[in-house]
Scaffold this active site. Structure first.
Site, PDB file in Angstrom:
ATOM      1  N   ASP A 168       0.750  -1.217  -0.054  1.00 56.60           N
ATOM      2  CA  ASP A 168       0.023   0.078  -0.048  1.00 56.60           C
ATOM      3  C   ASP A 168       0.851   1.347  -0.098  1.00 56.60           C
ATOM      4  O   ASP A 168       0.761   2.313  -0.733  1.00 56.60           O
ATOM      5  CB  ASP A 168      -1.024  -0.046   1.178  1.00 56.60           C
ATOM      6  CG  ASP A 168      -1.739  -1.403   1.277  1.00 56.60           C
ATOM      7  OD1 ASP A 168      -2.269  -1.457   0.442  1.00 56.60           O
ATOM      8  OD2 ASP A 168      -2.003  -1.880   2.308  1.00 56.60           O
ATOM      9  N   HIS A 195      -5.269  -3.909   5.697  1.00 52.12           N
ATOM     10  CA  HIS A 195      -5.078  -3.959   4.151  1.00 52.12           C
ATOM     11  C   HIS A 195      -6.185  -4.321   3.440  1.00 52.12           C
ATOM     12  O   HIS A 195      -6.298  -5.637   3.014  1.00 52.12           O
ATOM     13  CB  HIS A 195      -4.020  -4.964   4.069  1.00 52.12           C
ATOM     14  CG  HIS A 195      -3.546  -5.338   2.666  1.00 52.12           C
ATOM     15  ND1 HIS A 195      -2.940  -4.461   1.866  1.00 52.12           N
ATOM     16  CD2 HIS A 195      -3.589  -6.374   2.019  1.00 52.12           C
ATOM     17  CE1 HIS A 195      -2.783  -4.808   0.720  1.00 52.12           C
ATOM     18  NE2 HIS A 195      -3.070  -6.144   0.715  1.00 52.12           N
TER      19      HIS A 195
HETATM   20  P1  NAD Z   1      -0.266 -18.436  -5.852  1.00 52.02           P
HETATM   21  O1  NAD Z   1      -1.654 -19.240  -5.827  1.00 52.02           O
HETATM   22  O2  NAD Z   1       0.262 -17.797  -7.161  1.00 52.02           O
HETATM   23  O3  NAD Z   1       0.593 -19.063  -4.979  1.00 52.02           O
HETATM   24  C1  NAD Z   1       0.266 -19.375  -3.592  1.00 52.02           C
HETATM   25  C2  NAD Z   1       1.358 -20.568  -3.348  1.00 52.02           C
HETATM   26  O4  NAD Z   1       0.915 -21.060  -1.745  1.00 52.02           O
HETATM   27  C3  NAD Z   1       1.296 -21.688  -4.186  1.00 52.02           C
HETATM   28  O5  NAD Z   1       2.286 -22.083  -4.511  1.00 52.02           O
HETATM   29  C4  NAD Z   1       0.612 -22.772  -3.201  1.00 52.02           C
HETATM   30  O6  NAD Z   1       1.010 -24.123  -3.761  1.00 52.02           O
HETATM   31  C5  NAD Z   1       1.080 -22.611  -1.931  1.00 52.02           C
HETATM   32  N1  NAD Z   1       0.390 -22.953  -0.791  1.00 52.02           N
HETATM   33  C6  NAD Z   1      -0.962 -23.337  -0.469  1.00 52.02           C
HETATM   34  N2  NAD Z   1      -1.358 -23.795   0.505  1.00 52.02           N
HETATM   35  C7  NAD Z   1      -0.043 -23.966   1.221  1.00 52.02           C
HETATM   36  C8  NAD Z   1       0.382 -24.695   2.468  1.00 52.02           C
HETATM   37  N3  NAD Z   1      -0.685 -25.256   3.062  1.00 52.02           N
HETATM   38  N4  NAD Z   1       1.720 -24.503   2.490  1.00 52.02           N
HETATM   39  C9  NAD Z   1       2.366 -24.106   1.884  1.00 52.02           C
HETATM   40  N5  NAD Z   1       2.282 -23.509   0.526  1.00 52.02           N
HETATM   41  C10 NAD Z   1       1.007 -23.582   0.381  1.00 52.02           C
HETATM   42  O7  NAD Z   1      -1.022 -17.077  -5.087  1.00 52.02           O
HETATM   43  P2  NAD Z   1      -0.009 -15.881  -4.958  1.00 52.02           P
HETATM   44  O8  NAD Z   1      -0.444 -14.621  -5.883  1.00 52.02           O
HETATM   45  O9  NAD Z   1       1.102 -15.896  -4.582  1.00 52.02           O
HETATM   46  O10 NAD Z   1      -0.776 -15.127  -3.530  1.00 52.02           O
HETATM   47  C11 NAD Z   1      -0.488 -15.657  -2.318  1.00 52.02           C
HETATM   48  C12 NAD Z   1      -1.457 -14.694  -1.379  1.00 52.02           C
HETATM   49  O11 NAD Z   1      -1.006 -13.435  -1.272  1.00 52.02           O
HETATM   50  C13 NAD Z   1      -2.830 -14.607  -1.466  1.00 52.02           C
HETATM   51  O12 NAD Z   1      -3.573 -14.878  -0.316  1.00 52.02           O
HETATM   52  C14 NAD Z   1      -3.151 -13.062  -1.733  1.00 52.02           C
HETATM   53  O13 NAD Z   1      -4.389 -12.515  -1.819  1.00 52.02           O
HETATM   54  C15 NAD Z   1      -2.048 -12.460  -0.880  1.00 52.02           C
HETATM   55  N6  NAD Z   1      -1.487 -11.292  -1.387  1.00 52.02           N
HETATM   56  C16 NAD Z   1      -1.219 -10.180  -0.319  1.00 52.02           C
HETATM   57  C17 NAD Z   1      -0.721  -9.193  -0.546  1.00 52.02           C
HETATM   58  C18 NAD Z   1      -0.307  -8.126   0.589  1.00 52.02           C
HETATM   59  O14 NAD Z   1      -0.303  -6.874   0.328  1.00 52.02           O
HETATM   60  N7  NAD Z   1      -0.331  -8.600   1.562  1.00 52.02           N
HETATM   61  C19 NAD Z   1      -0.445  -8.685  -1.962  1.00 52.02           C
HETATM   62  C20 NAD Z   1      -0.667  -9.745  -2.947  1.00 52.02           C
HETATM   63  C21 NAD Z   1      -1.246 -10.847  -2.593  1.00 52.02           C
HETATM   64  C1  LMR Z   2      -3.054  -6.283  -3.076  1.00 48.40           C
HETATM   65  O1  LMR Z   2      -3.222  -5.362  -2.472  1.00 48.40           O
HETATM   66  O2  LMR Z   2      -2.643  -6.178  -4.295  1.00 48.40           O
HETATM   67  C2  LMR Z   2      -3.446  -7.929  -2.472  1.00 48.40           C
HETATM   68  O3  LMR Z   2      -3.815  -7.606  -1.001  1.00 48.40           O
HETATM   69  C3  LMR Z   2      -4.178  -8.556  -3.402  1.00 48.40           C
HETATM   70  C4  LMR Z   2      -5.404  -8.619  -3.598  1.00 48.40           C
HETATM   71  O4  LMR Z   2      -6.400  -9.421  -3.449  1.00 48.40           O
HETATM   72  O5  LMR Z   2      -5.617  -7.296  -4.057  1.00 48.40           O
END
Ligand code: NAD
Ligand code: LMR
Length: 333
Positions: A168, A195
Site C-alpha cells: 500500500d 489491508h
Molecule cells: P499463488 O496461488 O500464486 O501462490 C500461492 C502458493 O501457496 C502456491 O504455490 C501454493 O502451492 C502455496 N500453498 C497453498 N497452501 C499451502 C500450504 N498449506 N503450505 C505451503 N504452501 C501452500 O498465490 P499468490 O498470488 O502468490 O498470492 C498468495 C497470497 O498472497 C494470496 O492470499 C494473496 O491474496 C496474498 N497477497 C497479499 C498481498 C499483500 O499486500 N499482503 C499482496 C498480494 C497478494
Molecule cells: C493487493 O493489495 O494487491 C493484494 O492484497 C492482493 C489483492 O487481493 O488485491
C-alpha cells in the site's frame, strides 16, 4: 597472532550476521519472485523454501545464482515444514489462494484461514522466536489468527508478528509521483489502518503534497489498487511482482534493523495500542524496527478532517475482520 585475532573477530562478526529466511508458499506467484529477491539480498545467508508443491524445484533453480547464500527446498511434509522454519530469523507467509475478479479479500478467508493457521502452528512449534511476516490475505484476519495460534502455545510475542502492508505504501508513493511528476523515492506516504478497501488509509496530509488528501480519486486508487491488478489479470490472480518487491523490502528493513541500523521505519499491521480502547487490537501505523522486531509504534500524528473520516470508516471494518480471525481459531484450534 594479530592476524588470527583479526580473523577470529571477523568470524564472530559474520557469525552474528547469519540470517536464515524461510518462505512458506515459495513456489507461488509471489513466492517465486520474492525468493529471487531474497537470494539477491546479501544480508540473507540461508534461504529456506517450502510449498505444498514445487519447493525443491524453485530452490534448485535459485541455488545456481552466484550469490553467497545457500538455498534449500523442503519436502511438503510436516517434518519438511518444521525443518524449513527451524532456526529462521524471518519467516514470510505468502501461501494461500489469491482473488479473482469480483471477490473481496474477505472472500478468501474460508480457504486461507486454515492454511495460515497450520503454518503458524509449525512456526510456533519450531521457530517461536522468528519474525513472522504475513502476506496471505485477508491480512486483517490472518495476522490475528497467527497471534491466537501463538497465544495458545504460550509463545506469543507481539513484537515479532507483522502483517505486510508495504504494498500500500509502495503504491501510494508511485501514484503520487505519477501525478506530481516526481521521483517515487522522494515520496514517502504513510498508510495506516489495515489491508483491504476502506481499511487502507493513506495520509497525504503528512506527505510532501498535503493538497492530495482532498483528491478522492487518488485516495480510492490507493485503497483499491489491488482490485486494479486483479481486474487486469482477469482471473489469473492478483499482484505478485509488486508484492514480491514489497515483501522483500519489509524483510530487508527487518534485517537492517537486526544488524543494528537505527531509524528503520515501516508502516506495518501489528498488535498496537493505538485503538485498543475501541476494541481494535491490530492496526497498521509507522513502526520503528529494532533487533527484536517492533521497537516503537509511532502515533498516527496530526491528520486532517477528510482523513479523520477515512479512519472512522476503517475502524468499523477492521474490528470485524480482526474478530473473525480470533473467532476462527477459537472454533477451529
Ligand atoms: P499463488 O496461488 O500464486 O501462490 C500461492 C502458493 O501457496 C502456491 O504455490 C501454493 O502451492 C502455496 N500453498 C497453498 N497452501 C499451502 C500450504 N498449506 N503450505 C505451503 N504452501 C501452500 O498465490 P499468490 O498470488 O502468490 O498470492 C498468495 C497470497 O498472497 C494470496 O492470499 C494473496 O491474496 C496474498 N497477497 C497479499 C498481498 C499483500 O499486500 N499482503 C499482496 C498480494 C497478494
Ligand atoms: C493487493 O493489495 O494487491 C493484494 O492484497 C492482493 C489483492 O487481493 O488485491
Amino acid at each position: 597472532m594479530l592476524a588470527s585475532r583479526i580473523q577470529r573477530r571477523a568470524f564472530s562478526a559474520s557469525a552474528r550476521n547469519l540470517s536464515k529466511v524461510a518462505v512458506l508458499g515459495a513456489a507461488g506467484g509471489i513466492g517465486q519472485p520474492l525468493s529471487l529477491l531474497l537470494k539477491q539480498n546479501p544480508k540473507v545467508t540461508e534461504l529456506a523454501l517450502y510449498d505444498i508443491r514445487g519447493g525443491p524445484g524453485v530452490a534448485a533453480d535459485l541455488s545456481h545464482i552466484n550469490t553467497k547464500s545457500t538455498v534449500k527446498g523442503y519436502e511438503p511434509t510436516a517434518a519438511g515444514l518444521a525443518e524449513c522454519v527451524k532456526g529462521s530469523d524471518i519467516v514470510l507467509i505468502p501461501a494461500g489462494v489469491p482473488r479473482k475478479p469480483g471477490m473481496t479479500r474477505d472472500d478468501l478467508f474460508n480457504t486461507n484461514a486454515s492454511i495460515v493457521r497450520d503454518l503458524a502452528k509449525a512456526v510456533a512449534e519450531s521457530a517461536p522466536n522468528a519474525k513472522l511476516l504475513v502476506i496471505a490475505n485477508p491480512v486483517n484476519s490472518t495476522v490475528p489468527i497467527c497471534a491466537e495460534v501463538f497465544k495458545a502455545r504460550g509463545v506469543y510475542n507481539p513484537k515479532t508478528l507483522f502483517g505486510v502492508t508495504t504494498l500500500d505504501v509502495v503504491r501510494a508513493s508511485r501514484f503520487v509521483s505519477e501525478i506530481k511528476g516526481t521521483d517515487p523515492k522522494d515520496e514517502n506516504i504513510t498508510v495506516i489502518g489495515g489491508h483491504s478497501g476502506v481499511t487502507i488509509v493513506p495520509l497525504f496530509s503528512q506527505s510532501n503534497h498535503p493538497d492530495l488528501s482532498s483528491n478522492a480519486d487518488l485516495v480510492k486508487r490507493v485503497q483499491f489498487g489491488g482490485d486494479e491488478v486483479v481486474k487486469a489479470k482477469d482471473g489469473a490472480g492478483s499482484a505478485t511482482l509488486s508484492m514480491a518487491m514489497a515483501g522483500a523490502r519489509m524483510a530487508d528493513s527487518l534485517l537492517r534493523a537486526a544488524a543494528g541500523e537505527k531509524g528503520v521505519i515501516e508502516p506495518t499491521f501489528v498488535d498496537s495500542p493505538l485503538y485498543k480502547d475501541q476494541g481494535i487490537d491490530f492496526f497498521s501505523s509507522k513502526v520503528e524496527l529494532g533487533p527484536d522486531g517492533v521497537k516503537q509504534i509511532l502515533p498516527v500524528g496530526e491528520i486532517d478532517a477528510a482523513e479523520e473520516k477515512l479512519v472512522e470508516a476503517c475502524l468499523g471494518d477492521l474490528k470485524k475482520n480482526i474478530e473473525k480471525g480470533v473467532t476462527f481459531v477459537a472454533q477451529n484450534p
